[in-house]
Scaffold this motif. Structure first.
Motif: not given
Length: 201
Positions: A14-19, A21-25, A174-179
């Motif tokens: 879900t969109s939570s996968v960007f938890r 990346l989203s605040p980072y941006l 799975a690390c591609m949006v948290i690394n």
């Protein structure tokens, strides 16, 4: 003034996968939006999920508002269908995919659901999108990928013959949006000045 950024998740997410990346941006000054594709279990086709994305964009932004688009994994093909088949090419300026199966993934053979069938190497949908992939040269396109993906098999399936291919040394899909390296690559691609190549229809 930056464009709104729309994030599109992958299968079973879900969109939570960007938890992260989203605040980072957002901290870097971007206005970030995300969609929850429903259902997210591959029973809907990529084309049908792309129609959900088109509706979301049309309902969220004015018609003349250009946007930037980020698609993760399966979301990379959902966004490509939107850009290449549903008119997104006319409003998207910066388009980024992260660990997307642009040429399919062998792991898609594990499930016989519609979107998984479409994500298999050589599927009619993938062949169709790759037939006129050159149209992506009309916008800023970046594919971010890692050779150690293990979900997109082979990893170089995420490489494209157009735009920029950015390889990051990230272990596991799975690390591609948290690394930090991949998040920095996304922010860098979103920060590039937009250039548009006018092409005759």
């Amino acid at each position: 003034m930056t464009n709104p950024v729309v994030l599109v998740h992958g299968i079973f997410r879900t969109s939570s996968v960007f938890r992260k990346l989203s605040p980072y941006l957002q901290k870097k000054g971007f206005s970030v939006y995300s969609i929850d594709l429903k259902p997210n279990n591959a029973t809907l086709g990529l084309d049908e999920m792309a129609a959900q994305l088109a509706d979301f964009i049309n309902q969220t932004f004015p018609p003349n508002q250009p946007i930037d688009l980020v698609g993760l994994s399966m979301g990379g093909l959902v966004t490509r269908y939107y850009v290449q088949r549903l008119g997104g090419i006319n409003r998207v300026q910066r388009y980024i995919t992260i660990a997307a199966p642009h040429h399919g993934t062998w792991l898609a053979y594990l499930l016989n659901r519609r979107a998984c069938v479409q994500m298999r190497p050589g599927s009619p949908l993938i062949e169709d999108l790759n037939r006129d992939v050159q149209m992506l040269e009309r916008l800023n396109f970046t594919s971010i990928w890692t050779p150690w993906d293990f979900i997109i098999i082979p990893g170089n399936s995420s490489q494209m013959p157009v735009g920029k291919n950015v390889k990051v040394s990230v272990l596991a899909h799975a690390c591609m949006v948290i690394n930090s390296h991949s998040m920095q690559a996304v922010a860098s691609a979103l920060s590039e000045p937009f250039y548009q190549i006018q092409k005759a229809n």
